[in-house]
Design a protein around this motif. Structure first.
Motif, PDB file in Angstrom:
ATOM      1  N   GLY A 216       1.628   8.551   6.026  1.00  0.00           N
ATOM      2  CA  GLY A 216       1.009   9.390   6.055  1.00  0.00           C
ATOM      3  C   GLY A 216       0.791   9.478   4.272  1.00  0.00           C
ATOM      4  N   GLY A 217       2.235   9.905   3.703  1.00  0.00           N
ATOM      5  CA  GLY A 217       3.037   9.753   2.231  1.00  0.00           C
ATOM      6  C   GLY A 217       2.192   8.506   2.080  1.00  0.00           C
ATOM      7  N   GLY A 218       2.447   7.014   2.091  1.00  0.00           N
ATOM      8  CA  GLY A 218       2.051   6.266   1.258  1.00  0.00           C
ATOM      9  C   GLY A 218       1.062   5.541   1.353  1.00  0.00           C
ATOM     10  N   SER A 219       0.671   4.993   0.224  1.00  0.00           N
ATOM     11  CA  SER A 219      -0.449   4.625  -0.178  1.00  0.00           C
ATOM     12  C   SER A 219      -0.605   2.585   1.312  1.00  0.00           C
ATOM     13  N   LEU A 220      -1.951   2.481   0.502  1.00  0.00           N
ATOM     14  CA  LEU A 220      -2.312   1.263   1.413  1.00  0.00           C
ATOM     15  C   LEU A 220      -1.496   0.593   0.733  1.00  0.00           C
ATOM     16  N   LEU A 221      -0.832   0.318   0.016  1.00  0.00           N
ATOM     17  CA  LEU A 221      -0.164  -0.829  -0.347  1.00  0.00           C
ATOM     18  C   LEU A 221       0.702  -0.898  -0.233  1.00  0.00           C
ATOM     19  N   ASP A 222       1.800   0.143  -0.005  1.00  0.00           N
ATOM     20  CA  ASP A 222       3.075   0.476   0.729  1.00  0.00           C
ATOM     21  C   ASP A 222       2.900   0.097   2.040  1.00  0.00           C
ATOM     22  N   ILE A 223       2.100   0.559   2.590  1.00  0.00           N
ATOM     23  CA  ILE A 223       1.737   0.221   4.333  1.00  0.00           C
ATOM     24  C   ILE A 223       1.764  -1.411   4.344  1.00  0.00           C
ATOM     25  N   ALA A 224       0.695  -1.895   3.540  1.00  0.00           N
ATOM     26  CA  ALA A 224       0.624  -3.858   3.852  1.00  0.00           C
ATOM     27  C   ALA A 224       1.926  -4.279   3.370  1.00  0.00           C
ATOM     28  N   GLY A 225       2.532  -3.996   2.155  1.00  0.00           N
ATOM     29  CA  GLY A 225       4.528  -4.544   1.996  1.00  0.00           C
ATOM     30  C   GLY A 225       5.463  -3.571   3.127  1.00  0.00           C
ATOM     31  N   GLN A 226       4.983  -3.050   4.109  1.00  0.00           N
ATOM     32  CA  GLN A 226       5.543  -2.864   5.489  1.00  0.00           C
ATOM     33  C   GLN A 226       5.406  -3.336   6.333  1.00  0.00           C
ATOM     34  N   VAL A 227       4.068  -4.065   6.455  1.00  0.00           N
ATOM     35  CA  VAL A 227       4.132  -4.512   7.418  1.00  0.00           C
ATOM     36  C   VAL A 227       4.240  -6.331   7.811  1.00  0.00           C
ATOM     37  N   GLU A 228       4.390  -7.290   5.600  1.00  0.00           N
ATOM     38  CA  GLU A 228       4.928  -8.286   5.656  1.00  0.00           C
ATOM     39  C   GLU A 228       5.918  -8.219   5.918  1.00  0.00           C
ATOM     40  N   SER A 229       6.733  -7.135   4.561  1.00  0.00           N
ATOM     41  CA  SER A 229       8.932  -6.946   5.263  1.00  0.00           C
ATOM     42  C   SER A 229       9.359  -6.845   6.870  1.00  0.00           C
ATOM     43  N   ILE A 230       8.634  -6.343   7.506  1.00  0.00           N
ATOM     44  CA  ILE A 230       7.805  -6.849   8.964  1.00  0.00           C
ATOM     45  C   ILE A 230       8.335  -7.996   9.200  1.00  0.00           C
ATOM     46  N   ARG A 231       6.905  -8.411   8.983  1.00  0.00           N
ATOM     47  CA  ARG A 231       6.817 -10.062   9.702  1.00  0.00           C
ATOM     48  C   ARG A 231       7.792 -10.945   9.070  1.00  0.00           C
TER      49      ARG A 231
END
Length: 266
Positions: free
Chosen positions: A122-137
């Motif tokens: 909710g607080g993170g930008s779309l770029l932040d979320i995409a970065g988290q998803v990439e980190s999880i991968r």
């Protein structure tokens, strides 16, 4: 013909069985099937995705929907709550969570799935979320899953995740967002999915489906054409919520699908 020998569940299935057993033992599920017209939304997504091309992270439709769900949850914070129920007292307590942490089912390298946590969508930008998803991968590729499952089931066991997933990556989710459309493009759709206590809400997103539909064309006239429909299963804990609690959430998504240009500001 002889029966195949019985075999016990593996560690991953034991973890899933434990969580889902609790879900169906405790939670009275209610479900609403939401089927918005996402034709323009998907078109804008494809334009936005081009802007991510060549960058350090990729933008997927699943990532975009995580942000969309998080923004809709801001309009209905009761859906992002935790619930504790005392059946003896016939009473319970509801706590709205300050952060929106979607739990996302993830396919593991050896098969099977595990729900992993994306934090502060909710607080993170779309770029932040995409970065988290990439980190999880990246972490998934370097994870010793048998040891992780044991550390999750028995936290007293010392566990050094190295560059892989740690127990923290599968904890503290506040709402489940499961996108089967990212792994299965067939025309089927969710009709029900479990709510994992203490969560009170879960979202199941199916693959985009082309269907005939009525829409407003560029000249403002009503027309019939092939549209992209996005089936979404909204499951809620009926002890805590009634359908009226979902209305602000759905209304926010309705606005997004009607005016999808806002995604470029995410």
């Amino acid at each position: 013909m002889e029966n195949s020998p019985a075999r016990e569940l593996g560690l991953q299935r034991r973890l899933v069985a434990y969580k889902t057993y609790a879900a169906w033992q405790e939670v009275p599920h209610a479900v609403y099937q939401y089927e918005p017209d996402a034709t323009e939304f998907f078109s804008e997504f494809r334009k936005l995705k081009e802007g991510f091309a060549g960058g350090s992270v990729k933008l997927s439709f699943n990532t975009l929907m995580l942000k969309a769900v998080a923004l809709a949850l801001k309009e209905a914070p009761i859906l992002n709550a935790s619930f504790k129920y005392d059946p003896e007292a016939h009473n319970g307590t509801i706590t709205e969570n300050p952060l929106i942490n979607p739990g996302v089912p993830w396919i593991l390298p050896g098969g099977g799935m595990m729900t992993l946590t994306v934090r502060d969508a909710g607080g993170g930008s779309l770029l932040d979320i995409a970065g988290q998803v990439e980190s999880i991968r990246r972490k998934v590729e370097k994870t010793d899953f048998p040891r992780l499952f044991l550390a999750t089931a028995k936290p007293v066991i010392p566990f050094d995740p190295g560059e892989g997933l740690s127990p923290a990556d599968i904890e503290d989710s506040t709402v489940t967002v499961s996108n089967i459309g990212s792994i299965c493009k067939s025309p089927g759709q969710f009709s029900l999915l479990e709510i994992l206590p203490p969560q009170v809400f879960a979202v199941g997103i199916s693959a985009l489906q082309e269907r005939p539909g009525v829409y407003t064309d560029g000249s403002g006239e009503r027309a019939i054409g092939i549209r992209k429909i996005l089936p979404m299963c909204l499951a809620f804990d009926h002890r805590v919520l009634d359908f009226g609690d979902l209305v602000p959430f759905i209304s926010r998504l309705d606005k997004l699908f009607a005016e999808p240009e806002e995604i470029f500001g995410w």
